[in-house]
Motif scaffolding. Structure first.
Motif, PDB file in Angstrom:
ATOM      1  N   HIS A 214       0.928  -0.837  -0.302  1.00 40.00           N
ATOM      2  CA  HIS A 214      -0.064   0.180   0.159  1.00 40.00           C
ATOM      3  C   HIS A 214       0.735   0.867   0.016  1.00 40.00           C
ATOM      4  N   SER A 215       0.446   2.285   0.416  1.00 42.41           N
ATOM      5  CA  SER A 215       1.180   3.384   0.849  1.00 42.41           C
ATOM      6  C   SER A 215       2.295   3.815   0.930  1.00 42.41           C
ATOM      7  N   LEU A 216       3.205   3.261   2.318  1.00 44.21           N
ATOM      8  CA  LEU A 216       3.741   2.851   2.736  1.00 44.21           C
ATOM      9  C   LEU A 216       5.088   2.359   1.777  1.00 44.21           C
ATOM     10  N   LEU A 245       6.554  10.163 -11.032  1.00 40.31           N
ATOM     11  CA  LEU A 245       6.273  10.095  -9.237  1.00 40.31           C
ATOM     12  C   LEU A 245       4.575  10.310  -9.288  1.00 40.31           C
ATOM     13  N   VAL A 246       4.107  11.402 -10.434  1.00 43.97           N
ATOM     14  CA  VAL A 246       3.534  12.206 -10.468  1.00 43.97           C
ATOM     15  C   VAL A 246       2.178  11.888 -11.001  1.00 43.97           C
ATOM     16  N   LEU A 247       2.461  10.835 -11.910  1.00 40.29           N
ATOM     17  CA  LEU A 247       1.497   9.590 -12.474  1.00 40.29           C
ATOM     18  C   LEU A 247       0.743   8.827 -11.896  1.00 40.29           C
ATOM     19  N   SER A 248       1.843   7.612 -11.105  1.00 42.69           N
ATOM     20  CA  SER A 248       1.539   6.651  -9.778  1.00 42.69           C
ATOM     21  C   SER A 248       1.028   7.320  -8.710  1.00 42.69           C
ATOM     22  N   GLY A 249       0.818   8.231  -8.243  1.00 47.77           N
ATOM     23  CA  GLY A 249       0.848   8.682  -7.317  1.00 47.77           C
ATOM     24  C   GLY A 249       0.066   8.625  -6.155  1.00 47.77           C
ATOM     25  N   LEU A 253      -2.143   8.081  -3.144  1.00 48.03           N
ATOM     26  CA  LEU A 253      -1.332   8.676  -2.279  1.00 48.03           C
ATOM     27  C   LEU A 253      -2.871   9.785  -1.942  1.00 48.03           C
ATOM     28  N   GLY A 254      -2.926  10.546  -3.169  1.00 45.18           N
ATOM     29  CA  GLY A 254      -3.497  11.590  -2.995  1.00 45.18           C
ATOM     30  C   GLY A 254      -3.172  12.652  -2.907  1.00 45.18           C
ATOM     31  N   LEU A 259       2.329  15.287  -2.936  1.00 45.99           N
ATOM     32  CA  LEU A 259       3.236  17.434  -2.524  1.00 45.99           C
ATOM     33  C   LEU A 259       4.347  17.354  -0.853  1.00 45.99           C
ATOM     34  N   GLY A 260       3.669  16.137  -0.485  1.00 51.00           N
ATOM     35  CA  GLY A 260       4.501  15.867   0.795  1.00 51.00           C
ATOM     36  C   GLY A 260       6.343  15.209   0.312  1.00 51.00           C
ATOM     37  N   VAL A 261       5.509  14.097  -0.630  1.00 49.20           N
ATOM     38  CA  VAL A 261       7.148  13.030  -0.813  1.00 49.20           C
ATOM     39  C   VAL A 261       7.974  13.917  -1.887  1.00 49.20           C
TER      40      VAL A 261
END
Length: 440
Positions: A214-216, A245-249, A253-254, A259-261
């Motif tokens: 999952h997210s982690l 990262l943008v297309l998959s995250g 994550l939302g 943005l935190g990443v």
């Protein structure tokens, strides 16, 4: 107990009889052997021959048992969008005999792409292939992190030792080792493409980590690959990975967590720019683009503006079919905008346009651009009319392909053996998984 072949197939789960069960192993072996290009090319050629035999037998037995008709058609069309411009451009190439020979050799890609598509033609094949690619990315990432801490890549050390035991010669010369300016990883200091390769294959690792943990899991995988990307990658690979990262995250994550990443990545980049000389040098070179004069921009782009000026000259001089695929280096002296001036990249002519649109336009002309656009349009049409389940199946391959050919970036040569093979591999994975036999 069924007493006929037809009855056996009728009792099998939908999609499990499609594909060839050994195809995933063949594809993964090909990718795993990229550090040894000669052996990887041998696997590709043997795979192409096997694919021809398997597909001919399948057709003669009464149907497309390895590929759906739609996957067969889309894979073939994408190959033609790549190969036909190369063939047409050979008629006016600077070195016509060499261009025709290379064009004939590239026919091997077509049956190999059928093999790749058949590897992901059913759920088991897709799972094996995509997880296998994720494992390869993970192993190469851990190996690069070990090199960052110890100074030696264990995988490349093993490959180099085997090479010296067999031939008595190392994989890379002393001059190439001394000239390496970034983390090289398993590919070695004489093949500084680790950043680009990991960036293009990273969607498979992120997808597998996100699905399993999952997210982690996604964040940990993105962080590990991101550190290697900063140490090993060119600025082009940074852009590619950021796009991945943008297309998959955002789906997982939302936007807030994503943005935190990126904030964490910016902090890591700032720290490394002060502690790692190679990263600091690339950052300083990038800031030179803010200089008002043309020389500052060209220095920031490592001589790319000079190369792009030559590419536009070739497009003007040969607007229909270009100067010939792989003939950029032969045509460069006649179109060099600054003849006699030492180039920023070192000695010799530029080898390729370093940008996908300019490469296609200069080497294959307007005809090549039209066919590449036709291939993009057909790939998009297939995605648009596929259902959500098929899109989910093909999403990792789609993200990898889109990030690799993203036009607002610099690129390796797509009409080269290594990078062309990687791009066509991703195209076949996309077509085969989107239009698989089990897709509804």
């Amino acid at each position: 107990m069924p007493n006929s072949v037809a009855e056996r197939h009728a009792h099998e789960p939908a999609g499990e009889s499609a594909g060839w069960r050994w195809a995933p192993a063949w594809i993964l072996t090909y990718v795993a052997l990229w550090p040894a290009p000669g052996y990887a090319e041998g696997v590709l050629v043997l795979g192409a021959l096997v694919a021809i035999f398997k597909l001919m037998v399948s057709r003669f037995r009464g149907g497309a048992q390895l590929l759906s008709n739609h996957a067969w058609a889309l894979t073939s069309v994408l190959f033609c969008a790549y190969w036909l411009p190369e063939f047409v451009s050979a008629f006016d190439a600077v070195n016509r005999a060499h261009s025709f020979a290379q064009t004939a050799e590239d026919l091997r890609y077509l049956p190999f792409l059928w093999l790749v598509a058949s590897a992901v033609a059913n759920p088991r094949g897709r799972r094996t292939t995509f997880v296998g690619l994720a494992v390869i990315v993970g192993v190469w990432t851990l190996d690069a992190l070990l090199q960052a801490f110890t100074g030696t890549s264990p995988l490349f050390f093993g490959i180099d030792s085997i090479k010296q035991a067999i031939s008595g010669h190392p994989m890379c010369s002393a001059q190439e080792i001394a000239a390496a300016d970034r983390l090289s990883g398993v590919l070695g200091p004489c093949n500084l493409k680790l950043g680009q390769v990991l960036a293009s294959l990273s969607p498979f690792a992120l997808y597998a980590a996100g699905r399993r943990f999952h997210s982690l899991g996604w964040i940990v995988a993105a962080s590990a690959i991101g550190v290697v990307m900063l140490l090993a990658g060119s600025r082009a690979s940074w852009i590619t990975f950021a796009l991945v990262l943008v297309l998959s995250g955002w789906r997982l994550l939302g936007w807030k967590q994503l943005l935190g990443v990126f904030a964490f990545g910016a902090i890591a980049l700032a720290v490394m720019s002060f502690t790692v000389p190679q990263v600091r040098e690339r950052i300083e070179r990038t800031t030179q683009a803010l200089a008002a004069n043309e020389a500052g921009v060209d220095s920031a782009l490592s001589g790319r503006s000079r190369i792009w000026g030559a590419a536009l000259c070739m497009a003007r001089e040969h607007p229909v079919n270009g100067v010939g695929a792989r003939s950029f280096r032969d045509a460069f002296p006649a179109c060099d905008p600054d003849p006699g001036q030492p180039p920023a990249w070192g000695e010799g002519p530029a080898l390729h346009a370093h940008q996908i649109v300019l490469e296609v336009l200069s080497e294959t002309g307007g005809f090549g651009v039209l066919l590449w656009l036709a291939g993009v349009a057909l790939a998009w049409r297939a995605w648009r009319f596929a259902d959500e389940r098929a899109r989910d199946d093909a999403r990792p391959a789609m993200l990898a392909l889109v990030a690799t050919v993203f036009p607002f970036n610099t690129h390796l040569a797509f009409y080269s053996t290594f990078w062309g093979g990687l791009m066509l591999l991703l195209a076949a994975l996309y077509a085969g998984s989107l239009l698989s036999r089990d897709a509804r």
